[in-house]
Structures are given as C-alpha cells and as structure tokens.
Scaffold this motif. Structure first.
Motif, short mmCIF file in Angstrom:
data_model
loop_
_atom_site.label_atom_id
_atom_site.label_comp_id
_atom_site.label_asym_id
_atom_site.label_seq_id
_atom_site.Cartn_x
_atom_site.Cartn_y
_atom_site.Cartn_z
N GLY A 190 0.77 -1.23 0.00
CA GLY A 190 0.00 0.00 0.00
C GLY A 190 0.80 1.28 0.00
O GLY A 190 0.22 2.36 0.05
N ASP A 195 -0.07 4.48 -2.41
CA ASP A 195 -1.00 5.56 -2.06
C ASP A 195 -0.27 6.67 -1.30
O ASP A 195 -0.48 7.85 -1.56
N GLN A 236 -8.24 5.42 -1.19
CA GLN A 236 -7.37 4.29 -0.91
C GLN A 236 -7.98 2.97 -1.39
O GLN A 236 -8.06 2.00 -0.65
#
Length: 170
Positions: free
Chosen positions: A93, A96, A132
């Motif tokens: 992640g 992001d 997200q």
C-alpha cells in the motif's frame, strides 16, 4: 516516468503517479519446473528485460501525457522514493502514500509478470488515492520477448483500456 510542465489546456488534468513497470518472474519462484529451489533459474530481470521495462515505462508515460487527461507527476525526489520502496507491487500500500505526497489523486502501478521466456502478462492497477482503493485492473498477455512485442502490449493497454472513454481506466 516523467516530469513535464503542463500547458494551460492540460492544467485541469488529473494528477497521476505512474510507477515504472516492474518484473515479477514466476519462472524463478520456488517450485518452478518442479524444483524445491529455483535451481539456478534467473532471480531478476535480464539486461534486455531491464531495458525493456525502462522503455515501456517511458512509452506509457508519453502516451498518458499526450492524451492530456492525466498529468504524470515526477521529479528526482519522487523517483528516489519509488526506487527506495521497490518493488512497489509488494510494498503493502505504499503507492498511495507516495502518490499522496506527490499531490496526485491517482496511482498507476505497472507490472510485467514473466510466465515463461516467451509469455508475459502486462498489468496496470489504477488506484484512487484519496479513497485508498483499487478502481481498475487492466491486463493483456504478450507472447514474445522482443522490444516490439512489449511495446505493442503497452500500446494496447494504453489505447484500448486505460485511455478510452468509458473504459477501465476512466
């Protein structure tokens, strides 16, 4: 990945961070070809594959900029951060966070999955940074380990999936 000054007409373009293509080599994983260990199979991209990854990343960035719907974010600091976090496809992640810090509302993660010496899956993962979440997955299977085959695969992803009105990318 590129940093370009935007003309006035493109000032309203959505800011996007394009992560350079990465190679995921399925042929070198444990158990490939029935071996418990890679058994001497390549553990990373060859010199030719590394050059092709660079070339198709630049080609995709140019196609995105030419289209005008997106402006590709990029500078030396962003490039250094991306390299430090690589491989982006496995950073859990971080794409992001990187895109948010660059002031982008979209992140485009690009992956070439090597299935054999002649079979490759090209994938684009488009993420909505503020939400997200993944908004689109685009892919094509390319047969051939040549510059032209790889560029043809990127051209297809850009022209027929990412940059089409009403398509996966929009």
């Amino acid at each position: 990945f590129a940093a370009l000054a935007l003309p006035d007409a493109a000032a309203a373009a959505t800011r996007l961070v394009l992560f350079p293509f990465e190679l995921v080599d399925a042929t070198a994983s444990a158990g490939a070809y029935g071996y418990d260990q890679p058994g001497g199979l390549p553990t990373g991209p060859s010199q030719a594959e590394t050059e092709r990854l660079r070339r198709i990343s630049a080609d995709l960035a140019a196609r995105i900029e030419k289209d005008g719907r997106y402006s590709v974010a990029g500078d030396a600091a962003l490039a250094a951060e991306i390299e430090a976090k690589a491989p982006i496809s496995k950073c859990n992640g971080c794409e992001d966070d990187i895109a948010k810090a660059a002031g982008a509302s979209l992140a485009l993660v690009a992956v070439v999955e090597k299935l054999s010496d002649l079979l490759f899956n090209f994938k684009l993962y488009l993420r909505d940074v503020p939400a997200q979440k993944l908004t689109a997955v685009m892919s094509i299977t390319v047969q051939g380990s040549t510059d032209e085959a790889w560029l043809r695969g990127v051209r297809y992803l850009a022209e027929r999936q990412l940059l089409v009105a009403g398509g996966n990318g929009k």
